[in-house]
Every structure is written in C-alpha cells, then in structure tokens.
Scaffold this motif. Structure first.
Motif, mmCIF file in Angstrom:
data_model
loop_
_atom_site.group_PDB
_atom_site.id
_atom_site.type_symbol
_atom_site.label_atom_id
_atom_site.label_comp_id
_atom_site.label_asym_id
_atom_site.label_seq_id
_atom_site.Cartn_x
_atom_site.Cartn_y
_atom_site.Cartn_z
ATOM 1 N N PHE A 116 -5.204 -9.524 -12.138
ATOM 2 C CA PHE A 116 -4.905 -10.963 -12.192
ATOM 3 C C PHE A 116 -3.501 -11.282 -11.676
ATOM 4 O O PHE A 116 -3.295 -12.264 -10.982
ATOM 5 N N TYR A 117 -2.540 -10.435 -12.024
ATOM 6 C CA TYR A 117 -1.136 -10.712 -11.703
ATOM 7 C C TYR A 117 -0.686 -9.968 -10.448
ATOM 8 O O TYR A 117 -1.099 -8.845 -10.202
ATOM 9 N N ASP A 118 0.207 -10.604 -9.691
ATOM 10 C CA ASP A 118 0.969 -9.921 -8.658
ATOM 11 C C ASP A 118 2.208 -9.365 -9.350
ATOM 12 O O ASP A 118 2.740 -9.981 -10.276
ATOM 13 N N ILE A 119 2.683 -8.213 -8.898
ATOM 14 C CA ILE A 119 3.831 -7.585 -9.544
ATOM 15 C C ILE A 119 4.927 -7.382 -8.500
ATOM 16 O O ILE A 119 4.689 -6.817 -7.437
ATOM 17 N N GLN A 120 6.131 -7.859 -8.824
ATOM 18 C CA GLN A 120 7.305 -7.658 -7.974
ATOM 19 C C GLN A 120 8.313 -6.839 -8.755
ATOM 20 O O GLN A 120 8.622 -7.170 -9.895
ATOM 21 N N ILE A 121 8.820 -5.797 -8.145
ATOM 22 C CA ILE A 121 9.820 -4.973 -8.798
ATOM 23 C C ILE A 121 11.066 -4.943 -7.916
ATOM 24 O O ILE A 121 10.999 -4.592 -6.740
ATOM 25 N N PHE A 122 12.169 -5.378 -8.486
ATOM 26 C CA PHE A 122 13.458 -5.372 -7.811
ATOM 27 C C PHE A 122 14.264 -4.211 -8.387
ATOM 28 O O PHE A 122 14.525 -4.172 -9.579
ATOM 29 N N GLY A 136 9.690 -3.936 -4.375
ATOM 30 C CA GLY A 136 8.311 -3.489 -4.276
ATOM 31 C C GLY A 136 7.388 -4.611 -4.711
ATOM 32 O O GLY A 136 7.669 -5.319 -5.680
ATOM 33 N N TYR A 137 6.307 -4.797 -3.972
ATOM 34 C CA TYR A 137 5.372 -5.881 -4.278
ATOM 35 C C TYR A 137 3.957 -5.327 -4.293
ATOM 36 O O TYR A 137 3.554 -4.612 -3.390
ATOM 37 N N LYS A 138 3.227 -5.663 -5.349
ATOM 38 C CA LYS A 138 1.828 -5.253 -5.455
ATOM 39 C C LYS A 138 0.974 -6.493 -5.654
ATOM 40 O O LYS A 138 1.102 -7.207 -6.634
ATOM 41 N N HIS A 139 0.114 -6.756 -4.678
ATOM 42 C CA HIS A 139 -0.818 -7.876 -4.778
ATOM 43 C C HIS A 139 -1.916 -7.504 -5.757
ATOM 44 O O HIS A 139 -2.272 -6.333 -5.904
ATOM 45 N N GLN A 140 -2.460 -8.502 -6.404
ATOM 46 C CA GLN A 140 -3.481 -8.259 -7.422
ATOM 47 C C GLN A 140 -4.709 -7.539 -6.888
ATOM 48 O O GLN A 140 -5.388 -6.834 -7.626
ATOM 49 N N ASP A 141 -4.991 -7.674 -5.614
ATOM 50 C CA ASP A 141 -6.171 -7.027 -5.031
ATOM 51 C C ASP A 141 -5.875 -5.629 -4.488
ATOM 52 O O ASP A 141 -6.791 -4.931 -4.064
ATOM 53 N N THR A 146 3.933 -2.280 -1.861
ATOM 54 C CA THR A 146 4.509 -2.363 -0.525
ATOM 55 C C THR A 146 6.008 -2.534 -0.724
ATOM 56 O O THR A 146 6.435 -3.362 -1.526
ATOM 57 N N TRP A 147 6.794 -1.774 0.018
ATOM 58 C CA TRP A 147 8.238 -1.772 -0.183
ATOM 59 C C TRP A 147 8.966 -2.368 1.007
ATOM 60 O O TRP A 147 8.460 -2.345 2.133
#
Length: 151
Positions: A116-122, A136-141, A146-147
């Motif tokens: 359900f959620y997109d995740i962004q990690i700084f 880093g970004y992870k789309h819910q699907d 992706t960095w």
C-alpha cells in the motif's frame, strides 16, 4: 434614486463593472476548482485504515534501526501513502552497508503495508562525505529499492 444615478454616473458604472467582474471570477473559480471542500488527497487514501502504520510500529522501526551499530539517529514520518525514513549513519559507514539498512525497515512492515505504501529512505552522515546523502525509493508495486546514482 434617479437623481443619484444621474449625478454619479461614473461611480455607478464602475460599481456595476466591479460586480460583474467579481461574479465572473467566482464562476471561473467554480469551473476550475469544483470540489475545493474535498480532501487534499481526494480518494487516493481509500483503504488506508485497513493497513495503517501505527505509532507503535513506527517506534519499532526506529528502535530496530537505532539498535544497529551503523545508525546514530533515525526518524519516521508518514504523509499520505509515503513512509519517509531519515537515517543518520556513522562517519565510517560505507555506501553498501548503508543501503542494507532498508531490510530492517522492510522486515518490520506487514505485506499488505508494503503493497500500500511507497517507502523513501534518506541516509545521511554528519560529516561531509561526497557519496552521501543517498535516497532510496521503493514503489508499492516493486520489490526492491531504487537508489540515487552513486556520486
């Protein structure tokens, strides 16, 4: 009334033009922004209550991250359907080691939350390192992060 209009023709014409302009502006506004009272996210947050990330779950993620030797500080913030996590790592932590911290975040979320959620990690450092900060970004699907490009 007629005497007042005759004596103040310019004022009356100006007032009528202003009134017409105000009506015109509100009409245009209603055409372009018909649902101003609706929520800012519209219906994009439908179903969020079934997979809501609680404050306890956010605290668990932060605690698990801060237990790692590489991490000096962590914070978590949720805006709509995006989980933002800011991690400060030690000055001696490498780029690859920092990227592995995402598994701690992913392991502490349920499968339906990950979908359900997109995740962004700084990930940042306190010193000036040319390779940091990274995002880093992870789309819910998607299954992987992706960095930002290595610098």
């Amino acid at each position: 009334m007629k005497k007042f209009i005759k004596n103040n023709k310019l004022t009356v014409i100006t007032a009528i033009c202003c009134l017409i302009f105000v009506i015109f502006v509100f009409t245009i506004k209603l055409i372009f922004f018909p649902n101003e009272a609706k929520a800012i996210y519209g219906d994009r947050l439908d179903g969020i209550n079934e997979v809501k990330v609680t404050d306890d779950e956010k605290d668990d993620i932060i605690t698990k991250l801060e237990e790692k030797d590489e991490v000096t500080k962590a914070s978590c913030d949720i805006k709509g359907r995006i989980i933002n996590i800011i991690i400060t790592v030690g000055n001696d932590v490498s780029l690859e080691t920092a990227k592995t911290l995402t598994t701690t975040v992913i392991d502490n979320l349920e499968d339906d939350q990950k979908k359900f959620y997109d995740i962004q990690i700084f990930i940042k450092k306190d010193n000036d390192d040319e390779k940091f900060p990274i995002i880093g970004y992870k789309h819910q699907d998607k299954d992987n992060f992706t960095w930002t490009k290595d610098r």
